[in-house]
Motif scaffolding. Structure first.
Motif, PDB file in Angstrom:
ATOM      1  N   TYR A 113      78.671  14.438 102.204  1.00 15.37           N
ATOM      2  CA  TYR A 113      78.149  14.849 102.663  1.00 15.37           C
ATOM      3  C   TYR A 113      78.973  15.978 103.195  1.00 15.37           C
ATOM      4  O   TYR A 113      77.876  16.656 102.743  1.00 15.37           O
ATOM      5  CB  TYR A 113      77.606  14.071 104.345  1.00 15.37           C
ATOM      6  N   ALA A 114      79.919  16.471 103.512  1.00 14.68           N
ATOM      7  CA  ALA A 114      79.766  17.777 103.842  1.00 14.68           C
ATOM      8  C   ALA A 114      80.194  18.231 102.714  1.00 14.68           C
ATOM      9  O   ALA A 114      79.619  19.713 102.756  1.00 14.68           O
ATOM     10  CB  ALA A 114      81.746  17.293 104.960  1.00 14.68           C
ATOM     11  N   ASP A 115      80.993  18.081 101.286  1.00 18.08           N
ATOM     12  CA  ASP A 115      81.510  18.722  99.866  1.00 18.08           C
ATOM     13  C   ASP A 115      80.140  19.685 100.013  1.00 18.08           C
ATOM     14  O   ASP A 115      79.644  20.562  99.493  1.00 18.08           O
ATOM     15  CB  ASP A 115      82.045  17.703  99.006  1.00 18.08           C
ATOM     16  N   ILE A 116      78.950  18.316  99.846  1.00 16.24           N
ATOM     17  CA  ILE A 116      76.988  18.763  98.744  1.00 16.24           C
ATOM     18  C   ILE A 116      76.745  19.990  99.513  1.00 16.24           C
ATOM     19  O   ILE A 116      76.296  20.782  99.315  1.00 16.24           O
ATOM     20  CB  ILE A 116      76.949  17.114  98.648  1.00 16.24           C
ATOM     21  N   CYS A 117      76.711  19.552 101.131  1.00 19.38           N
ATOM     22  CA  CYS A 117      76.048  20.113 101.932  1.00 19.38           C
ATOM     23  C   CYS A 117      77.361  21.562 102.740  1.00 19.38           C
ATOM     24  O   CYS A 117      76.790  22.271 103.387  1.00 19.38           O
ATOM     25  CB  CYS A 117      75.411  19.518 103.575  1.00 19.38           C
ATOM     26  N   GLU A 118      77.976  21.398 102.103  1.00 17.85           N
ATOM     27  CA  GLU A 118      79.341  22.709 102.961  1.00 17.85           C
ATOM     28  C   GLU A 118      78.803  23.102 104.321  1.00 17.85           C
ATOM     29  O   GLU A 118      79.139  23.801 104.757  1.00 17.85           O
ATOM     30  CB  GLU A 118      78.946  24.357 102.009  1.00 17.85           C
ATOM     31  N   ARG A 119      79.630  21.575 104.501  1.00 16.72           N
ATOM     32  CA  ARG A 119      79.702  21.426 105.894  1.00 16.72           C
ATOM     33  C   ARG A 119      81.335  21.511 106.714  1.00 16.72           C
ATOM     34  O   ARG A 119      81.850  20.319 106.572  1.00 16.72           O
ATOM     35  CB  ARG A 119      78.896  20.240 106.432  1.00 16.72           C
ATOM     36  N   LYS A 172      83.850  18.468 107.730  1.00 15.51           N
ATOM     37  CA  LYS A 172      84.721  18.248 106.336  1.00 15.51           C
ATOM     38  C   LYS A 172      86.011  18.519 107.428  1.00 15.51           C
ATOM     39  O   LYS A 172      87.207  16.963 106.847  1.00 15.51           O
ATOM     40  CB  LYS A 172      85.425  18.957 105.450  1.00 15.51           C
ATOM     41  N   MET A 173      86.708  18.982 107.807  1.00 14.48           N
ATOM     42  CA  MET A 173      87.732  19.428 108.747  1.00 14.48           C
ATOM     43  C   MET A 173      87.915  17.850 110.098  1.00 14.48           C
ATOM     44  O   MET A 173      88.995  17.243 109.619  1.00 14.48           O
ATOM     45  CB  MET A 173      87.849  20.806 109.480  1.00 14.48           C
ATOM     46  N   GLU A 174      86.922  18.132 110.600  1.00 16.88           N
ATOM     47  CA  GLU A 174      87.205  16.573 110.933  1.00 16.88           C
ATOM     48  C   GLU A 174      87.125  15.121 110.735  1.00 16.88           C
ATOM     49  O   GLU A 174      87.743  14.517 110.534  1.00 16.88           O
ATOM     50  CB  GLU A 174      86.018  16.464 111.924  1.00 16.88           C
ATOM     51  N   CYS A 175      86.635  15.076 109.734  1.00 20.65           N
ATOM     52  CA  CYS A 175      86.930  13.707 108.325  1.00 20.65           C
ATOM     53  C   CYS A 175      88.359  13.817 107.884  1.00 20.65           C
ATOM     54  O   CYS A 175      89.250  12.786 107.623  1.00 20.65           O
ATOM     55  CB  CYS A 175      86.267  13.626 107.371  1.00 20.65           C
ATOM     56  N   LEU A 176      89.034  15.131 107.900  1.00 19.10           N
ATOM     57  CA  LEU A 176      90.443  14.647 107.323  1.00 19.10           C
ATOM     58  C   LEU A 176      91.289  14.716 108.091  1.00 19.10           C
ATOM     59  O   LEU A 176      92.046  14.032 108.217  1.00 19.10           O
ATOM     60  CB  LEU A 176      90.659  16.317 106.235  1.00 19.10           C
ATOM     61  N   VAL A 177      91.110  15.678 109.496  1.00 18.78           N
ATOM     62  CA  VAL A 177      91.697  14.718 110.741  1.00 18.78           C
ATOM     63  C   VAL A 177      91.851  13.359 110.383  1.00 18.78           C
ATOM     64  O   VAL A 177      92.482  12.406 111.065  1.00 18.78           O
ATOM     65  CB  VAL A 177      91.750  15.220 111.933  1.00 18.78           C
ATOM     66  N   ASN A 210      84.920   8.515 104.474  1.00 18.86           N
ATOM     67  CA  ASN A 210      84.179   8.821 103.272  1.00 18.86           C
ATOM     68  C   ASN A 210      82.641   9.557 102.625  1.00 18.86           C
ATOM     69  O   ASN A 210      82.907  10.289 101.559  1.00 18.86           O
ATOM     70  CB  ASN A 210      84.501   7.753 101.582  1.00 18.86           C
ATOM     71  N   LYS A 211      81.995   8.663 103.448  1.00 17.53           N
ATOM     72  CA  LYS A 211      80.453   9.167 102.893  1.00 17.53           C
ATOM     73  C   LYS A 211      80.367  10.040 103.546  1.00 17.53           C
ATOM     74  O   LYS A 211      79.131  10.951 103.998  1.00 17.53           O
ATOM     75  CB  LYS A 211      79.756   7.792 104.216  1.00 17.53           C
ATOM     76  N   MET A 212      80.525  10.181 105.015  1.00 16.53           N
ATOM     77  CA  MET A 212      80.603  11.866 105.891  1.00 16.53           C
ATOM     78  C   MET A 212      81.589  12.925 104.921  1.00 16.53           C
ATOM     79  O   MET A 212      81.355  14.021 104.626  1.00 16.53           O
ATOM     80  CB  MET A 212      81.153  11.576 107.132  1.00 16.53           C
TER      81      MET A 212
END
Length: 191
Positions: free
Chosen positions: A101-107, A111-116, A96-98
């Motif tokens: 970060y991915a949402d705020i910084c548009e990474r 985001k894909m990696e975290c969702l997986v 959730n922390k990552m």
């Protein structure tokens, strides 16, 4: 020699080579040494060396004491280690922390990696939202034509892909994805 044993042997050879390199460069930049340690841990994950995984976790930066986005490579490895060792609470918190970060910084990649990884956690925890989470990851991966981000989770995601309700838009992409996931899952069945 079967491909699975060959890949495991290759992974161990890579690990030994990295260890020698690290030992010969102990005076190198600490960031380089930390990244080598993460790579060694990633290899340990592939060959299911839980002792090495736990040892690395005990020395890795503590995301709860001081979350630093410069450690994102380390954090992504920590999530995998938490999943491998059954530490679902810490995995969930760090994912959730990552994701934040991915949402705020548009990474998008992170985001894909975290969702997986979140979908794997939800699936292993019998949480029904795993399908929607994995579908979100697959939609992003298909949009950007990424395969490896899914396939490198190999055996952890193999059965989930078969059960997932996501409707692929490109049948060629789906075939390439499933073929690579199948190949990696056979090579690293313990991951």
């Amino acid at each position: 020699m079967c491909a699975k044993k060959l890949k495991t042997r290759q992974a161990i050879l890579y690990k030994n080579t990295l260890i020698k390199f690290r030992n010969n460069n102990l005076n190198a930049n600490p960031k380089l040494l930390a990244n080598i340690d993460v790579m060694l841990c990633r290899i340990s994950l592939l060959i299911n060396d839980t002792d090495a995984i736990r040892k690395w976790l005990s020395t890795a930066p503590d995301e709860n004491a001081d979350f630093n986005v410069l450690y994102r490579y380390i954090y992504m490895c920590k999530i995998r280690c938490y999943l491998a060792t059954g530490n679902k609470t810490d995995a969930y918190t760090l994912i959730n922390k990552m994701l934040h970060y991915a949402d705020i910084c548009e990474r998008t990649f992170i985001k894909m990696e975290c969702l997986v990884l979140m979908s794997i956690l939800e699936y292993r925890s019998d949480i029904a939202t795993w399908d929607a989470t994995l579908s979100s990851a697959l939609a992003l991966a298909e949009e950007h034509r990424f395969i490896r981000i899914i396939s490198r989770e190999s055996a952890a995601i193999y059965e989930m892909l078969k059960k997932c309700s996501y409707q692929f838009k490109d049948s060629d992409y789906k075939k390439r994805l499933f073929d690579e996931v199948d190949m990696i899952a056979q090579l690293y069945p313990m991951y």
